[in-house]
Design an enzyme around this catalytic site. Structure first.
Site, PDB file in Angstrom:
ATOM      1  CG  ASN A 212      -6.698 -26.705  -3.894  1.00  0.00           C
ATOM      2  OD1 ASN A 212      -7.497 -25.888  -4.356  1.00  0.00           O
ATOM      3  ND2 ASN A 212      -5.400 -26.522  -3.949  1.00  0.00           N
TER       4      ASN A 212
ATOM      5  CB  SER B 265      -3.039 -32.855  -9.272  1.00  0.00           C
ATOM      6  OG  SER B 265      -1.940 -33.141 -10.105  1.00  0.00           O
TER       7      SER B 265
ATOM      8  CB  ILE C 220      -2.389 -19.898   4.377  1.00  0.00           C
ATOM      9  CG1 ILE C 220      -1.431 -19.533   3.241  1.00  0.00           C
ATOM     10  CG2 ILE C 220      -1.799 -21.021   5.224  1.00  0.00           C
ATOM     11  CD1 ILE C 220      -0.107 -18.957   3.715  1.00  0.00           C
ATOM     12  CG  LEU C 221      -7.349 -23.621   4.101  1.00  0.00           C
ATOM     13  CD1 LEU C 221      -7.735 -24.957   3.504  1.00  0.00           C
ATOM     14  CD2 LEU C 221      -8.585 -22.762   4.337  1.00  0.00           C
TER      15      LEU C 221
ATOM     16  CD  GLU D   9       4.461 -31.849   3.123  1.00  0.00           C
ATOM     17  OE1 GLU D   9       5.466 -31.828   2.394  1.00  0.00           O
ATOM     18  OE2 GLU D   9       4.119 -32.853   3.798  1.00  0.00           O
ATOM     19  CG  LEU D  10       1.758 -25.512  -0.762  1.00  0.00           C
ATOM     20  CD1 LEU D  10       0.423 -24.787  -0.666  1.00  0.00           C
ATOM     21  CD2 LEU D  10       2.886 -24.544  -1.081  1.00  0.00           C
ATOM     22  CG  ASP D  11       0.017 -27.285  -3.623  1.00  0.00           C
ATOM     23  OD1 ASP D  11      -1.188 -27.077  -3.408  1.00  0.00           O
ATOM     24  OD2 ASP D  11       0.795 -26.402  -4.037  1.00  0.00           O
TER      25      ASP D  11
ATOM     26  CG  HIS E 218      -1.304 -27.530  -7.424  1.00  0.00           C
ATOM     27  ND1 HIS E 218      -1.057 -26.258  -6.942  1.00  0.00           N
ATOM     28  CD2 HIS E 218      -0.121 -27.975  -7.921  1.00  0.00           C
ATOM     29  CE1 HIS E 218       0.215 -25.961  -7.142  1.00  0.00           C
ATOM     30  NE2 HIS E 218       0.798 -26.971  -7.730  1.00  0.00           N
TER      31      HIS E 218
ATOM     32  CG  MET F  76      -6.740 -16.693  -4.242  1.00  0.00           C
ATOM     33  SD  MET F  76      -5.860 -18.104  -4.957  1.00  0.00           S
ATOM     34  CE  MET F  76      -4.198 -17.442  -4.990  1.00  0.00           C
TER      35      MET F  76
ATOM     36  CD  GLU G 207      -6.837 -25.964 -13.169  1.00  0.00           C
ATOM     37  OE1 GLU G 207      -5.800 -26.138 -12.516  1.00  0.00           O
ATOM     38  OE2 GLU G 207      -7.461 -24.884 -13.189  1.00  0.00           O
TER      39      GLU G 207
END
Length: 221
Positions: A108, A137, A93-94, A144-146, A110, A91, A175
């Site tokens: 990742n 996914s 932000i990279l 850019e996020l996801d 999602h 959790m 998942e």
């Protein structure tokens, strides 16, 4: 085992996804060689220890900036010489430097059928949109996020009785089977990424990657 099977997992919480990855490791060609967390109290670290996997916590609150924390994190990850870095409930932000350093080696999972419902609250978003299906996914991580190339998806039908909570529970089950499979296919070389295009066994896939139906996700390999 292949020669490119070394996996490092990053997490921030209870580690249920890590547990699924560890539980299925014997079925596949990957090896989890390290688990790192930005939270010293993350239960996932305890799960790693019980499985005999090296673990380390770096408290992000002790670093003056995101960039400095990520640089320190990268040093510890690189010490494991990973072939793949797996985000499993991480959790944070990279930073751009982190994403660039692991470009093509960072994935990742999602909880949506990307490109639909990026960001948070995907279960309620799917219900509010009147979607007939929802899912999860696995994708490569970009700045850019996801939005990185999708490796693999699994979907299920949304029923009239579904709530955000029931939908989350059902998707989580998928998942925990999808992610280990995707990790295996990447480290074994079945999945390849070139110029943002995903290929399976050298055959290019569409923008939503390899789609696994709900009925076969547990048994298909």
């Amino acid at each position: 085992m292949t020669d490119n099977n070394r996996v490092v997992v990053l997490l921030s919480g209870s580690g249920t996804t890590l547990q699924a990855i560890l539980d299925q490791q014997s079925q596949y060609s990957y090896e989890v060689v390290g688990v790192l967390s930005n939270r010293p109290d993350a239960f996932g670290l305890e799960r790693a220890g019980k499985a005999g996997v090296e673990s380390l916590s770096l408290d992000h609150k002790l670093y003056p900036s995101r960039e400095l924390f990520d640089l320190e994190l990268m040093k510890h990850i690189d010490a494991y010489k990973p072939d793949l870095v797996v985000l499993a409930g991480y959790m944070r932000i990279l930073s751009s430097a982190f994403v660039e350093h692991y470009q093509g080696k960072l994935i990742n999972i999602h909880p949506s059928l990307l490109p639909k419902h990026k960001g948070l609250n995907t279960y309620q978003s799917a219900l509010d949109a009147g979607d007939s299906e929802h899912g999860t996914s696995v994708h490569f991580v970009t700045e850019e996020l996801d939005s990185g190339s999708v490796v693999m998806q699994a979907a299920l039908e949304i029923t009239p009785s579904d709530t955000a909570q029931t939908l989350e529970q059902r998707v989580k089950v998928m998942e925990h089977h999808l992610y280990p499979k995707a990790i295996d296919w990447i480290v074994s070389g079945r999945i390849a990424l070139q110029d943002d295009v995903i290929s399976l066994d050298k055959k290019p896939l569409g923008p939503q990657g390899y789609r696994i139906p709900e009925t076969s996700i547990v048994t298909e390999k």
